[in-house]
Design an enzyme around this catalytic site. Structure first.
Site, PDB file in Angstrom:
ATOM      1  N   LYS A 248     -17.743  -5.801   6.263  1.00  0.00           N
ATOM      2  CA  LYS A 248     -16.478  -6.391   6.694  1.00  0.00           C
ATOM      3  C   LYS A 248     -16.354  -6.311   8.205  1.00  0.00           C
ATOM      4  O   LYS A 248     -16.877  -5.403   8.834  1.00  0.00           O
ATOM      5  CB  LYS A 248     -15.297  -5.657   6.049  1.00  0.00           C
ATOM      6  CG  LYS A 248     -15.125  -5.967   4.579  1.00  0.00           C
ATOM      7  CD  LYS A 248     -13.788  -5.493   4.084  1.00  0.00           C
ATOM      8  CE  LYS A 248     -13.568  -5.944   2.648  1.00  0.00           C
ATOM      9  NZ  LYS A 248     -12.229  -5.572   2.182  1.00  0.00           N
TER      10      LYS A 248
ATOM     11  N   HIS B 178       0.841  -1.205   0.000  1.00  0.00           N
ATOM     12  CA  HIS B 178       0.000   0.000   0.000  1.00  0.00           C
ATOM     13  C   HIS B 178       0.873   1.250   0.000  1.00  0.00           C
ATOM     14  O   HIS B 178       0.611   2.211  -0.736  1.00  0.00           O
ATOM     15  CB  HIS B 178      -0.904   0.050   1.247  1.00  0.00           C
ATOM     16  CG  HIS B 178      -1.967  -0.980   1.293  1.00  0.00           C
ATOM     17  ND1 HIS B 178      -2.140  -1.790   2.386  1.00  0.00           N
ATOM     18  CD2 HIS B 178      -2.929  -1.328   0.410  1.00  0.00           C
ATOM     19  CE1 HIS B 178      -3.178  -2.590   2.176  1.00  0.00           C
ATOM     20  NE2 HIS B 178      -3.661  -2.341   0.979  1.00  0.00           N
TER      21      HIS B 178
ATOM     22  N   ARG C  85      -1.872  -6.061  -8.260  1.00  0.00           N
ATOM     23  CA  ARG C  85      -0.785  -6.968  -7.916  1.00  0.00           C
ATOM     24  C   ARG C  85      -0.581  -8.018  -8.994  1.00  0.00           C
ATOM     25  O   ARG C  85       0.533  -8.394  -9.306  1.00  0.00           O
ATOM     26  CB  ARG C  85      -1.082  -7.680  -6.596  1.00  0.00           C
ATOM     27  CG  ARG C  85      -1.099  -6.764  -5.409  1.00  0.00           C
ATOM     28  CD  ARG C  85      -1.644  -7.480  -4.226  1.00  0.00           C
ATOM     29  NE  ARG C  85      -3.037  -7.855  -4.522  1.00  0.00           N
ATOM     30  CZ  ARG C  85      -3.928  -8.219  -3.627  1.00  0.00           C
ATOM     31  NH1 ARG C  85      -3.587  -8.321  -2.370  1.00  0.00           N
ATOM     32  NH2 ARG C  85      -5.152  -8.516  -3.965  1.00  0.00           N
TER      33      ARG C  85
ATOM     34  N   SER D 249      -3.304  -7.420   2.730  1.00  0.00           N
ATOM     35  CA  SER D 249      -3.582  -7.319   4.165  1.00  0.00           C
ATOM     36  C   SER D 249      -3.999  -8.664   4.741  1.00  0.00           C
ATOM     37  O   SER D 249      -3.608  -9.010   5.860  1.00  0.00           O
ATOM     38  CB  SER D 249      -4.682  -6.280   4.424  1.00  0.00           C
ATOM     39  OG  SER D 249      -4.244  -4.996   4.071  1.00  0.00           O
TER      40      SER D 249
END
Length: 162
Positions: free
Chosen positions: A40, A16, A89, A127
């Site tokens: 979440k 990040h 990514r 994460s």
């Protein structure tokens, strides 16, 4: 030009930070916007995540940290931002990110999405990967800032104690 880098950042990783720094080189101001997502169940509270990001970006003059709820494009309009930054990514990220970018374009035609591919050294990093490694006591110092590593170890130590 103002850019928004939205995400949950639970926790913020070196990947990040790579995107934030590079975005800061491209835009006048980057707002790291932590989404309050009711769907979440984050490990860290909103306040903890914002503090982690503020500590990690304190040396970057054109970066600020904020939080928002709702649509990212609505928040971007509120902040007068013209760009959303999204990190990629791997190819697997691209499909979802492209779908999100197209959806956002239908909601706010005046806001562009800019994709930044993560540096090779962080291409595997997320994460959730960091949380999983930390949960089982693995080495995380090369994945997050020292402050975040300490917070993760403390968080999982607290879970084991209860």
């Amino acid at each position: 030009m103002i850019a928004i880098y939205p995400g949950s950042f639970d926790p913020i990783t070196l990947g990040h930070l790579d995107i934030i720094k590079r975005g800061g080189n491209l835009f006048d101001r980057v707002i790291v916007a932590v989404l309050r997502n009711p769907n979440k169940n984050p490990l860290f509270t909103m306040e903890e995540r914002m503090l982690q990001i503020q500590e990690a970006t304190a040396h970057l003059d054109n970066v600020e940290v904020d939080t928002f709820t709702g649509l990212t494009v609505t928040y971007a309009h509120l902040k007068q931002a013209k760009v959303l930054i999204r990190g990629l990514r791997a190819v697997s990220d691209f499909e979802l990110e492209l779908q999100m970018a197209h959806t956002n374009k239908t909601l706010a035609n005046d806001i562009e999405t800019v994709f930044l591919s993560t540096s090779n050294e962080y291409s595997f990093l997320s994460s959730s990967v960091v949380r999983e490694i930390a949960r089982f006591g693995g080495a995380i110092d090369h994945l997050v800032t020292p402050e975040v590593a300490i917070a993760l170890r403390q968080k999982f130590q607290d879970f084991k104690a209860s």
